[in-house]
Scaffold this active site. Structure first.
Site, PDB file in Angstrom:
ATOM      1  N   ASP A   1       0.834  -1.169  -0.128  1.00  0.00           N
ATOM      2  CA  ASP A   1      -0.067  -0.029  -0.067  1.00  0.00           C
ATOM      3  C   ASP A   1       0.966   1.380   0.197  1.00  0.00           C
ATOM      4  O   ASP A   1       1.136   1.746   1.061  1.00  0.00           O
ATOM      5  CB  ASP A   1      -0.999  -0.036   1.393  1.00  0.00           C
ATOM      6  CG  ASP A   1      -2.029   0.975   1.056  1.00  0.00           C
ATOM      7  OD1 ASP A   1      -1.738   1.969   0.380  1.00  0.00           O
ATOM      8  OD2 ASP A   1      -2.900   0.882   1.933  1.00  0.00           O
TER       9      ASP A   1
ATOM     10  N   HIS B   1       0.604   8.151   3.258  1.00  0.00           N
ATOM     11  CA  HIS B   1       1.021   7.604   4.451  1.00  0.00           C
ATOM     12  C   HIS B   1       2.667   7.795   4.687  1.00  0.00           C
ATOM     13  O   HIS B   1       3.265   7.216   5.607  1.00  0.00           O
ATOM     14  CB  HIS B   1       0.680   6.433   4.388  1.00  0.00           C
ATOM     15  CG  HIS B   1      -0.728   5.775   4.413  1.00  0.00           C
ATOM     16  ND1 HIS B   1      -1.584   6.430   5.007  1.00  0.00           N
ATOM     17  CD2 HIS B   1      -1.464   5.191   3.437  1.00  0.00           C
ATOM     18  CE1 HIS B   1      -2.922   5.907   4.723  1.00  0.00           C
ATOM     19  NE2 HIS B   1      -2.963   5.368   3.693  1.00  0.00           N
TER      20      HIS B   1
ATOM     21  N   ILE C   1      -0.740   9.935   8.030  1.00  0.00           N
ATOM     22  CA  ILE C   1      -1.608   9.174   8.870  1.00  0.00           C
ATOM     23  C   ILE C   1      -1.345   7.669   8.646  1.00  0.00           C
ATOM     24  O   ILE C   1      -0.653   7.281   7.479  1.00  0.00           O
ATOM     25  CB  ILE C   1      -3.106   9.335   8.601  1.00  0.00           C
ATOM     26  CG1 ILE C   1      -3.496   9.216   7.226  1.00  0.00           C
ATOM     27  CG2 ILE C   1      -3.475  11.087   8.682  1.00  0.00           C
ATOM     28  CD1 ILE C   1      -5.022   9.434   6.976  1.00  0.00           C
TER      29      ILE C   1
ATOM     30  N   GLY D   1      -5.233   2.586   6.913  1.00  0.00           N
ATOM     31  CA  GLY D   1      -6.567   1.978   7.877  1.00  0.00           C
ATOM     32  C   GLY D   1      -6.460   0.718   8.106  1.00  0.00           C
ATOM     33  O   GLY D   1      -6.787   0.134   8.809  1.00  0.00           O
TER      34      GLY D   1
END
Length: 312
Positions: A203, A208, A223, A226
């Site tokens: 990912d 990120h 961040i 998820g």
């Protein structure tokens, strides 16, 4: 225009080849927060070594490649009737579930695929949510896992009017009991480097790792993925309810409610809410980000074969 959206429901994308090996499983394990003492998931020579059961949620972005990918290309939908192309920089994960049918082998070998279809479309004033069903099958077509995930395309429009329809989906979570405290509470610290590690599962969303992107998206910087937070929660459930037995987790899901940042402290609250399917225990859970005071996971549900807790 609503007729076009109806055509998109049930649309099946071309099945995509996927593959993994032991190294991928090790990266995923540390990407969801396992530490040096958790040998059953981080040491390939440990006699208990096994894939963590939620690993299939990482495969749609990985595919069969071991190389770094371009996130904007990986998330770009194949042309779907009635659905425009969305901005990959304006998409966030809304929810995720996984139902585990069979334990994964330590390496896939050839012929494994992810079968994908659109099972829900929702449009409102804040954007468009697309619900996907993905099924992991081996070379013989035998299903190993079924996942449902929703992507929220912030600010996107299709018709400019409200629309919501679903043709398939996961079981809903039971409400959190209001009359009693959680049966289990787990506190966990997110490493400042957690997002750097999890991105190696494939990912590679710049959100990120590049603080400029997170700032432009009003997240105040980088961040956490998820699905890394999702994995943190699954670890807590497996440890507290499933005795750290990789085969005990049969279903796991949650809704993403607010971002987590590297370095944050998380608190997982878990309630036993009765019998689940096939002799499992059903649990409901929420995860609170103690660094912000907000829930980061809500509507949590898991079906677990109850196992006496053991130390990894």
């Amino acid at each position: 225009m609503f007729a076009n959206l109806e055509k998109a429901l049930g649309f099946e994308s071309k099945s995509e080849p996927v593959a993994w090996n032991r190294r991928d499983l090790l990266l995923y394990a540390i990407g969801i927060g396992f530490k040096k003492d958790d040998l059953a998931f981080v040491y390939e020579l440990d006699k208990r070594f096994a894939p963590f059961p939620t690993y299939p949620v990482a495969l749609p972005l990985k595919g069969e490649s071991e190389e770094v990918n371009l996130f904007s290309e990986r998330v770009q939908e194949r042309a779907v009737p009635g659905i425009p192309k969305f901005d990959p920089n304006r998409v966030v994960h809304g929810s995720q579930t996984i139902e585990i049918h069979k334990p994964l082998p330590l390496a896939s070998g050839l012929g494994w695929k992810m079968k994908k279809r659109i099972v829900g479309i929702h449009e409102n004033t804040s954007g468009v949510i697309i619900d996907h069903e993905t099924i992991l099958v081996d070379a013989s077509g035998i299903p190993y896992a079924k996942c449902y995930g929703s992507s929220f395309n912030v600010g996107a429009k299709i018709t400019g009017k409200r629309f919501s329809k679903v043709v398939a989906g996961p079981p809903a979570a039971k409400p959190i009991p209001k009359d009693r405290k959680p049966d289990w509470v787990v506190t966990d610290k997110v490493s400042p480097e957690q997002a750097i590690i999890y991105r190696l599962t494939a990912d590679y969303n710049p959100l990120h790792i590049d603080p400029r992107i997170g700032t432009a998206a009003n997240f105040g910087g980088v961040i956490l993925h998820g699905l890394s937070t999702f994995g943190f929660a699954a670890r807590a459930v497996l440890a507290q309810v499933g005795g750290n037995d990789a085969n005990s987790l049969k279903f796991f899901g949650a809704r993403f409610t607010s971002p987590v940042r590297p370095g944050d402290t998380l608190e997982m609250s878990i309630w036993d809410v009765g019998l689940g399917p096939s002799g499992t225990t059903e649990v409901a859970f929420v995860m609170k980000n103690l660094s912000t005071g907000k829930l980061c996971l809500g509507a949590g549900v898991a079906y677990v074969k109850r196992v006496e807790k053991s130390k990894l």
